[in-house]
Write a protein that holds these residues in place. Structure first.
Motif, mmCIF file in Angstrom:
data_model
loop_
_atom_site.group_PDB
_atom_site.id
_atom_site.type_symbol
_atom_site.label_atom_id
_atom_site.label_comp_id
_atom_site.label_asym_id
_atom_site.label_seq_id
_atom_site.Cartn_x
_atom_site.Cartn_y
_atom_site.Cartn_z
ATOM 1 N N SER A 47 0.821 -1.212 0.000
ATOM 2 C CA SER A 47 0.000 0.000 0.000
ATOM 3 C C SER A 47 0.851 1.257 0.000
ATOM 4 O O SER A 47 0.377 2.313 -0.395
ATOM 5 N N ARG A 97 -2.700 -2.349 -5.107
ATOM 6 C CA ARG A 97 -2.422 -1.331 -4.097
ATOM 7 C C ARG A 97 -3.695 -0.941 -3.351
ATOM 8 O O ARG A 97 -3.689 -0.814 -2.127
ATOM 9 N N ALA A 99 -4.563 -3.641 -0.933
ATOM 10 C CA ALA A 99 -3.665 -3.625 0.225
ATOM 11 C C ALA A 99 -4.039 -2.495 1.179
ATOM 12 O O ALA A 99 -4.041 -2.681 2.402
ATOM 13 N N GLU A 100 -4.358 -1.336 0.637
ATOM 14 C CA GLU A 100 -4.768 -0.211 1.481
ATOM 15 C C GLU A 100 -6.038 -0.555 2.259
ATOM 16 O O GLU A 100 -6.166 -0.212 3.431
#
Length: 96
Positions: free
Chosen positions: A42, A74, A77-78
């Motif tokens: 992230s 990404r 993941a965030e």
């Protein structure tokens, strides 16, 4: 749809027994392996997501879009990091 008879219902049928050892192992793996990986993913720089360069030489194109895959990875993941923080905040002080 049949109605539930809560007076004659066993709580074990609603909430199955939790395997404490396996749960502890899963949480340990998540917090020590998965979460740090998600934090690293992230934190990637947006400059890493660059357009493909063309050199004029013929070659086969990979299927799919690598840039889109990186953006989705990404964002995922965030979201994992954000939801983990929320879950920990909802725990009591001993569990945190």
């Amino acid at each position: 749809m049949a109605e539930l008879d809560f007076d004659n219902m066993n709580m074990g049928s609603l909430f199955p027994e939790v395997d404490v050892g396996e749960t502890l192992q899963n949480v340990t793996h998540f917090l020590s392996v998965v979460l740090p990986k998600m934090v690293r993913i992230s934190g990637q720089s947006m400059s890493d997501l660059k357009s493909p360069s063309y050199d004029g030489m013929p070659k086969s194109q990979p299927s799919g879009n690598a840039t889109d895959s990186r953006i989705v990875r990404r964002l995922y993941a965030e979201e994992v990091v954000k939801r983990t923080i929320q879950a920990i905040k909802h725990c009591d002080k001993d569990c945190q």
